[in-house]
Design a protein around this motif. Structure first.
Motif, mmCIF file in Angstrom:
data_model
loop_
_atom_site.group_PDB
_atom_site.id
_atom_site.type_symbol
_atom_site.label_atom_id
_atom_site.label_comp_id
_atom_site.label_asym_id
_atom_site.label_seq_id
_atom_site.Cartn_x
_atom_site.Cartn_y
_atom_site.Cartn_z
ATOM 1 N N TRP A 48 26.153 24.949 -3.910
ATOM 2 C CA TRP A 48 25.583 26.305 -3.734
ATOM 3 C C TRP A 48 26.636 27.258 -3.169
ATOM 4 O O TRP A 48 26.734 28.411 -3.583
ATOM 5 N N PHE A 49 27.426 26.754 -2.227
ATOM 6 C CA PHE A 49 28.490 27.577 -1.655
ATOM 7 C C PHE A 49 29.534 27.945 -2.701
ATOM 8 O O PHE A 49 29.949 29.107 -2.825
ATOM 9 N N HIS A 50 29.982 26.974 -3.481
ATOM 10 C CA HIS A 50 31.012 27.220 -4.484
ATOM 11 C C HIS A 50 30.511 28.106 -5.615
ATOM 12 O O HIS A 50 31.324 28.674 -6.349
ATOM 13 N N ASN A 51 29.220 28.218 -5.749
ATOM 14 C CA ASN A 51 28.660 29.134 -6.735
ATOM 15 C C ASN A 51 29.052 30.572 -6.429
ATOM 16 O O ASN A 51 29.156 31.405 -7.339
ATOM 17 N N TYR A 52 29.274 30.862 -5.133
ATOM 18 C CA TYR A 52 29.685 32.200 -4.717
ATOM 19 C C TYR A 52 31.176 32.255 -4.366
ATOM 20 O O TYR A 52 31.850 33.234 -4.659
ATOM 21 N N ALA A 53 31.674 31.223 -3.748
ATOM 22 C CA ALA A 53 33.044 31.266 -3.243
ATOM 23 C C ALA A 53 34.077 30.963 -4.314
ATOM 24 O O ALA A 53 35.186 31.471 -4.267
ATOM 25 N N GLY A 54 33.736 30.110 -5.265
ATOM 26 C CA GLY A 54 34.733 29.728 -6.242
ATOM 27 C C GLY A 54 35.777 28.826 -5.624
ATOM 28 O O GLY A 54 35.528 28.132 -4.633
ATOM 29 N N PRO A 55 36.984 28.829 -6.165
ATOM 30 C CA PRO A 55 38.024 27.918 -5.660
ATOM 31 C C PRO A 55 38.650 28.380 -4.350
ATOM 32 O O PRO A 55 39.446 27.637 -3.763
ATOM 33 N N ASP A 56 38.333 29.576 -3.848
ATOM 34 C CA ASP A 56 38.976 30.100 -2.645
ATOM 35 C C ASP A 56 38.438 29.475 -1.362
ATOM 36 O O ASP A 56 39.038 29.651 -0.300
ATOM 37 N N LYS A 57 37.308 28.803 -1.428
ATOM 38 C CA LYS A 57 36.653 28.185 -0.272
ATOM 39 C C LYS A 57 36.189 29.213 0.759
ATOM 40 O O LYS A 57 35.867 28.862 1.889
ATOM 41 N N VAL A 58 36.193 30.467 0.401
ATOM 42 C CA VAL A 58 35.672 31.556 1.224
ATOM 43 C C VAL A 58 35.094 32.584 0.280
ATOM 44 O O VAL A 58 35.717 32.930 -0.714
ATOM 45 N N GLY A 60 33.895 36.453 -0.011
ATOM 46 C CA GLY A 60 34.079 37.701 0.686
ATOM 47 C C GLY A 60 33.025 38.734 0.356
ATOM 48 O O GLY A 60 31.907 38.400 -0.059
ATOM 49 N N PRO A 61 33.364 40.021 0.513
ATOM 50 C CA PRO A 61 32.366 41.085 0.357
ATOM 51 C C PRO A 61 31.696 41.120 -1.017
ATOM 52 O O PRO A 61 30.485 41.323 -1.099
ATOM 53 N N GLU A 62 32.451 40.926 -2.082
ATOM 54 C CA GLU A 62 31.837 40.978 -3.414
ATOM 55 C C GLU A 62 30.847 39.847 -3.612
ATOM 56 O O GLU A 62 29.732 40.050 -4.114
ATOM 57 N N ALA A 63 31.246 38.652 -3.244
ATOM 58 C CA ALA A 63 30.330 37.512 -3.342
ATOM 59 C C ALA A 63 29.151 37.670 -2.388
ATOM 60 O O ALA A 63 28.035 37.240 -2.687
ATOM 61 N N MET A 64 29.388 38.316 -1.254
ATOM 62 C CA MET A 64 28.323 38.532 -0.283
ATOM 63 C C MET A 64 27.246 39.451 -0.848
ATOM 64 O O MET A 64 26.047 39.231 -0.624
ATOM 65 N N ARG A 66 26.453 39.746 -4.021
ATOM 66 C CA ARG A 66 25.698 38.958 -5.000
ATOM 67 C C ARG A 66 24.766 37.978 -4.309
ATOM 68 O O ARG A 66 23.624 37.753 -4.742
ATOM 69 N N PHE A 67 25.224 37.402 -3.213
ATOM 70 C CA PHE A 67 24.394 36.487 -2.436
ATOM 71 C C PHE A 67 23.170 37.205 -1.867
ATOM 72 O O PHE A 67 22.049 36.678 -1.894
ATOM 73 N N CYS A 68 23.369 38.422 -1.349
ATOM 74 C CA CYS A 68 22.256 39.197 -0.794
ATOM 75 C C CYS A 68 21.243 39.561 -1.883
ATOM 76 O O CYS A 68 20.030 39.569 -1.636
ATOM 77 N N ASP A 70 20.577 37.772 -4.493
ATOM 78 C CA ASP A 70 19.844 36.559 -4.858
ATOM 79 C C ASP A 70 18.753 36.218 -3.852
ATOM 80 O O ASP A 70 17.678 35.726 -4.235
ATOM 81 N N ILE A 71 19.011 36.450 -2.571
ATOM 82 C CA ILE A 71 17.988 36.120 -1.570
ATOM 83 C C ILE A 71 17.062 37.301 -1.288
ATOM 84 O O ILE A 71 16.120 37.189 -0.509
ATOM 85 N N GLY A 72 17.349 38.455 -1.899
ATOM 86 C CA GLY A 72 16.466 39.611 -1.755
ATOM 87 C C GLY A 72 16.586 40.331 -0.427
ATOM 88 O O GLY A 72 15.581 40.823 0.098
ATOM 89 N N VAL A 73 17.798 40.425 0.111
ATOM 90 C CA VAL A 73 18.023 41.078 1.397
ATOM 91 C C VAL A 73 19.184 42.057 1.244
ATOM 92 O O VAL A 73 20.212 41.728 0.625
ATOM 93 N N GLU A 74 19.044 43.246 1.812
ATOM 94 C CA GLU A 74 20.134 44.213 1.781
ATOM 95 C C GLU A 74 21.273 43.737 2.688
ATOM 96 O O GLU A 74 21.028 43.133 3.736
ATOM 97 N N PRO A 75 22.529 44.011 2.316
ATOM 98 C CA PRO A 75 23.645 43.584 3.173
ATOM 99 C C PRO A 75 23.596 44.188 4.569
ATOM 100 O O PRO A 75 24.100 43.585 5.525
ATOM 101 N N GLU A 76 23.003 45.388 4.695
ATOM 102 C CA GLU A 76 22.920 46.044 6.001
ATOM 103 C C GLU A 76 21.722 45.595 6.814
ATOM 104 O O GLU A 76 21.516 46.070 7.943
ATOM 105 N N ASN A 77 20.920 44.688 6.275
ATOM 106 C CA ASN A 77 19.733 44.217 6.986
ATOM 107 C C ASN A 77 20.153 43.350 8.172
ATOM 108 O O ASN A 77 21.106 42.572 8.097
ATOM 109 N N ILE A 78 19.424 43.481 9.256
ATOM 110 C CA ILE A 78 19.748 42.715 10.460
ATOM 111 C C ILE A 78 19.575 41.210 10.239
ATOM 112 O O ILE A 78 20.148 40.395 10.977
ATOM 113 N N ILE A 79 18.825 40.818 9.201
ATOM 114 C CA ILE A 79 18.667 39.403 8.888
ATOM 115 C C ILE A 79 20.009 38.771 8.575
ATOM 116 O O ILE A 79 20.263 37.609 8.909
ATOM 117 N N MET A 80 20.901 39.525 7.955
ATOM 118 C CA MET A 80 22.223 38.992 7.643
ATOM 119 C C MET A 80 23.023 38.736 8.914
ATOM 120 O O MET A 80 23.823 37.799 8.977
#
Length: 281
Positions: A48-58, A60-64, A66-68, A70-80
């Motif tokens: 699941w992690f590599h689905n967003y991180a790819g080969p970099d093992k981290v 960053g903002p672009e993947a973040m 896309r992750f937000c 998928d889970i239905g949360v805004e990046p600026e939400n305090i849940i993050m």
């Protein structure tokens, strides 16, 4: 040989045996259904992690972003921020593989659906005073530039709005104070004390002590008329302070030579009068 007739049991005996049988019959309990929900899988969590991180093992903002989505949360939400606190993420906008595995293992989330089901739990932690204090303190190091010891004012105002805007009735006034102040940032002590101030001071400021020991920016009163008056008063007192101990001793010696009688009759009072400014300083 005559067949021996079997004696039929009496009705009373039959009832007695039925009662005993019904009492001693083992009761069959319903079998608990086996849970169909799969257990947490570290392998699935890593995929699941590599689905967003790819080969970099981290990731960053672009993947973040896309992750937000998928889970239905805004990046600026305090849940993050709460999620980053669970992951113990060191940098804003980035999750490492170790941070991901450690935090998601604690949350028992190895896929998007499981994390979605935990969003209400993450939100509820903001209502726990102990957890919220920890999240608030974590936000300082999480959001500051690692090359700086203080949090720059723009970032500080954004994070304070995220954390306190809905919890502190006086926050709009405090926000105006930050907008008009000359502070370029907040250090860690000031950041911590803003929360303590918001929790302890009444909304009508009835229990606010202007001369108290509070260290937060809002409590400093350097620009207030009362503070300036106090400083002018203290500055006026300093004019009468002895500039140095040597000058006092020279002056004392000269006066004793000029007025020797004062040395004999009033040594204590005269010495105390001359040296009092030195002692006070």
């Amino acid at each position: 040989m005559p067949v021996k007739k079997r004696k039929l049991p009496d009705s009373d005996d039959q009832k007695h045996k039925c009662k005993i049988a019904s009492f001693t019959r083992p009761q069959i309990r319903g079998v608990k259904p086996i849970s169909t929900e799969a257990l947490f899988s570290s392998k699935r969590c890593l995929a699941w992690f590599h689905n967003y991180a790819g080969p970099d093992k981290v990731f960053g903002p672009e993947a973040m972003e896309r992750f937000c989505e998928d889970i239905g949360v805004e990046p600026e939400n305090i849940i993050m921020l709460v999620l980053a606190w669970h992951l113990e993420a060191a940098n804003m906008g980035y999750f490492t593989k170790d941070e991901w595995l450690r935090g998601m293992t604690i949350l028992q989330c190895d896929c998007t659906d499981r994390l979605r089901s935990k969003l209400d739990y993450l939100r509820s932690e903001l209502n726990d005073p102990v957890a919220f204090r920890s999240i608030y303190r974590y936000a300082f190091d999480f959001s500051r530039d690692k090359n700086q010891r203080s949090l720059d004012m723009d970032t500080a105002k954004s994070m304070l709005a995220l954390l306190l805007e809905r919890r502190w009735p006086l926050f709009p006034i405090f926000q105006q104070f930050l907008e008009q102040s000359k502070y370029k940032g907040l250090n860690k002590d000031q950041w911590y004390n803003v929360l303590e101030f918001s929790k302890t001071i009444n909304t009508d400021l009835s229990n606010y002590d202007e001369d108290g020991a509070c260290e937060c920016s809002y409590c400093h009163h350097h620009d207030t008329p009362s503070y300036q008056t106090q400083q002018r008063h203290l500055k006026g007192k300093r004019r009468f302070h002895c500039p140095s101990g040597t000058l006092c001793l020279i002056l004392l010696f000269c006066l004793v030579l000029i007025f020797p009688s004062m040395h004999f009759f009033y040594p204590f009072n005269f010495f105390s009068y001359l040296t009092f400014p030195l002692i006070a300083s």
